[in-house]
Design a protein around this motif. Sequence first.
Motif, short mmCIF file in Angstrom:
data_model
loop_
_atom_site.label_atom_id
_atom_site.label_comp_id
_atom_site.label_asym_id
_atom_site.label_seq_id
_atom_site.Cartn_x
_atom_site.Cartn_y
_atom_site.Cartn_z
N VAL A 45 80.66 23.55 -39.13
CA VAL A 45 81.23 23.93 -40.42
C VAL A 45 82.58 23.24 -40.55
CG1 VAL A 45 81.99 25.79 -41.93
CG2 VAL A 45 80.07 26.16 -40.37
N VAL A 46 82.76 22.49 -41.63
CA VAL A 46 83.98 21.72 -41.85
C VAL A 46 84.70 22.28 -43.06
CG1 VAL A 46 84.89 19.47 -42.55
CG2 VAL A 46 83.08 19.61 -40.82
N LEU A 47 85.98 22.54 -42.91
CA LEU A 47 86.81 22.93 -44.05
C LEU A 47 87.25 21.66 -44.77
CD1 LEU A 47 88.98 25.87 -42.65
CD2 LEU A 47 87.05 25.98 -44.25
N LEU A 66 87.76 12.68 -45.12
CA LEU A 66 88.52 12.56 -43.88
C LEU A 66 88.07 13.61 -42.87
CD1 LEU A 66 92.13 11.82 -45.18
CD2 LEU A 66 90.47 10.21 -44.21
N ALA A 67 87.75 14.82 -43.37
CA ALA A 67 87.27 15.87 -42.47
C ALA A 67 85.96 15.48 -41.82
CB ALA A 67 87.12 17.18 -43.24
N LEU A 68 85.07 14.81 -42.56
CA LEU A 68 83.80 14.36 -41.99
C LEU A 68 84.02 13.19 -41.04
CD1 LEU A 68 81.46 14.59 -45.12
CD2 LEU A 68 81.37 16.01 -43.06
N GLN A 69 84.97 12.32 -41.37
CA GLN A 69 85.29 11.23 -40.46
C GLN A 69 85.74 11.76 -39.11
OE1 GLN A 69 88.20 8.52 -42.01
NE2 GLN A 69 86.74 7.46 -43.34
N ALA A 70 86.56 12.80 -39.14
CA ALA A 70 87.06 13.38 -37.89
C ALA A 70 85.93 13.95 -37.04
CB ALA A 70 88.09 14.47 -38.20
N LEU A 71 84.83 14.29 -37.68
CA LEU A 71 83.67 14.83 -36.97
C LEU A 71 82.75 13.73 -36.46
CD1 LEU A 71 82.61 17.76 -36.41
CD2 LEU A 71 81.09 17.44 -38.38
N GLY A 72 83.04 12.48 -36.84
CA GLY A 72 82.21 11.36 -36.42
C GLY A 72 81.34 10.80 -37.53
N GLY A 73 81.49 11.35 -38.74
CA GLY A 73 80.73 10.86 -39.88
C GLY A 73 79.33 11.45 -39.95
N VAL A 74 78.68 11.24 -41.09
CA VAL A 74 77.33 11.76 -41.32
C VAL A 74 76.48 10.67 -41.96
CG1 VAL A 74 78.08 14.17 -41.57
CG2 VAL A 74 77.96 12.71 -43.59
N ASP A 75 75.16 10.84 -41.87
CA ASP A 75 74.24 9.87 -42.44
C ASP A 75 73.85 10.20 -43.87
OD1 ASP A 75 73.65 8.24 -39.90
OD2 ASP A 75 73.23 10.32 -39.28
N VAL A 76 73.86 11.49 -44.19
CA VAL A 76 73.48 11.95 -45.53
C VAL A 76 74.48 13.01 -45.98
CG1 VAL A 76 71.77 13.24 -46.89
CG2 VAL A 76 71.01 11.48 -45.27
N ARG A 127 83.79 8.51 -48.03
CA ARG A 127 84.35 7.87 -46.84
C ARG A 127 83.91 8.57 -45.56
NH1 ARG A 127 90.57 8.42 -48.06
NH2 ARG A 127 89.77 8.43 -50.17
N GLY A 128 83.23 9.69 -45.67
CA GLY A 128 82.70 10.36 -44.49
C GLY A 128 81.32 9.89 -44.09
N LEU A 129 80.75 8.93 -44.85
CA LEU A 129 79.42 8.40 -44.53
C LEU A 129 79.48 7.34 -43.44
CD1 LEU A 129 77.85 8.00 -48.09
CD2 LEU A 129 77.09 9.57 -46.30
N ARG A 130 78.50 7.37 -42.58
CA ARG A 130 78.31 6.30 -41.61
C ARG A 130 77.72 5.07 -42.32
NH1 ARG A 130 75.37 10.26 -37.17
NH2 ARG A 130 77.27 11.11 -36.20
N PRO A 131 77.72 3.89 -41.68
CA PRO A 131 77.06 2.72 -42.27
C PRO A 131 75.62 3.04 -42.66
CG PRO A 131 78.36 2.04 -40.39
CD PRO A 131 78.40 3.55 -40.41
N GLN A 132 75.23 2.57 -43.84
CA GLN A 132 73.90 2.82 -44.42
C GLN A 132 73.70 4.29 -44.78
OE1 GLN A 132 71.93 0.22 -45.29
NE2 GLN A 132 73.66 -0.99 -44.51
N GLY A 133 74.79 5.03 -44.92
CA GLY A 133 74.69 6.42 -45.31
C GLY A 133 74.31 6.56 -46.77
N ARG A 134 73.84 7.76 -47.13
CA ARG A 134 73.40 8.03 -48.50
C ARG A 134 74.06 9.30 -49.00
NH1 ARG A 134 70.46 7.20 -44.16
NH2 ARG A 134 68.80 8.71 -44.58
N LEU A 135 74.52 9.28 -50.24
CA LEU A 135 75.03 10.48 -50.89
C LEU A 135 74.14 10.81 -52.08
CD1 LEU A 135 78.65 11.54 -51.64
CD2 LEU A 135 76.95 11.66 -53.46
N VAL A 136 73.64 12.03 -52.11
CA VAL A 136 72.83 12.52 -53.23
C VAL A 136 73.59 13.67 -53.88
CG1 VAL A 136 70.63 13.49 -53.96
CG2 VAL A 136 70.71 11.93 -52.02
N SER A 137 73.83 13.54 -55.17
CA SER A 137 74.54 14.59 -55.89
C SER A 137 73.56 15.37 -56.76
CB SER A 137 75.64 13.99 -56.78
OG SER A 137 76.31 15.02 -57.50
N VAL A 138 73.42 16.66 -56.48
CA VAL A 138 72.56 17.52 -57.30
C VAL A 138 73.40 18.48 -58.14
CG1 VAL A 138 70.59 17.35 -55.74
CG2 VAL A 138 72.25 19.18 -55.41
#
Length: 268
Positions: A200-202, A209-219, A235-246
Motif C-alpha cells: 500500500v503506497v500513500l 515518485l512513490a511508485l518509483q521508490a517501490l521499484g516501479g510497476v508494469d501496469v 513516471r512510476g511505470l517501468r519500461p514498456q509499462g501501461r496505464l489504463v484510466s477507467v
Amino acid sequence: YNSPWVVKEVSDPTVAAGQVVIRVRASGLCGGDVHLYHGMFPLPPPIIAGHEPVGEIVAVGAGVTGLRLGDRVGVSWVQRGCGRCERCQSRLPCQRELQTWMQLGGGNSELMLAWADGCTLIPDSLSYEEAAPIFCAGYTVMSGLRAANPQPGERVAVLGVGGLGHLAVQYARALGLPTVAVTSRADKQAEARQMGADEVVLAGDDPGLALQALGGVDVILSTTDSAQQVSQALRGLRPQGRLVSVGVPNPPVMLTLGPLIMAQPRLI
C-alpha cells in the motif's frame, strides 16, 4: 433534474421477443446515477434509474433460449446492439443501435424489462447485494485489466481505492498478480491490505515518485478523477509499462514528455 427522487406506481412491463422481465432484488448506486441526477444524460424525465440491477427472471419472451424462469441474473449497462456492424462482430459496444437501460428503464424498480442478451447468470453462492456492483463497477475495472494485458509476475498498481478501486485491487490479486494499492488516505491502508494488496503506497504529493521508490510497476489501473495524479503516476511505470484510466479525470490529463520517453509507457 436536481430535485428529490420520488417513488411512483407504474404499469408492469410487458415482455417482447428477445426480452425478459426481472424481479429486482438489489440495485447498486453508482457515480453514473449522480451524473444522471444532474442531467448529464440526454434523457427526458421521468426516468427509472439504476444500472447495477440483479434479480430473478419472472417472464421470458419468444426466442429467448439461454435463460429460464427463476434464473438469477444481473443486467449490464449495454444490453444489445445491431449484431451486424464491425464493433458488434468484435464484441464491442454497438454504435448503430445501442440498447441500454436508458431505452427500457433501469433497475430501481420492483420489475425491470431487459434484453436477454444483456443478462448474465449469477452463481448461487453469490448474494444479490454482492453481485449488483459487479455489473458496472466490477465490469469497468475488469475491462481495464484486460486492456492492460498483464503478464504473469507483472506488478499492478491500482491508483485510487474508492468505488472502482476497491474491486480492482481484489480482482488483480485474484488473478495472482503482485498488487499495489495507491491511495491518498492513510486510513485506507489497512482496508486495502485486507482486500489483498501486497503493498500500500500513500500517494502524497506525487504518486509517481512513490511508485518509483517501490521499484516501479508494469501496469497502472487508474480509477481516480484527479488529472494531476494520473499525469504524475506515469513516471512510476517501468519500461514498456501501461496505464489504463477507467476514471474520468478533470481537467484533462496533461502528459510530460520526459517520463514518457524514459519509461516508454503505453497510455490505454
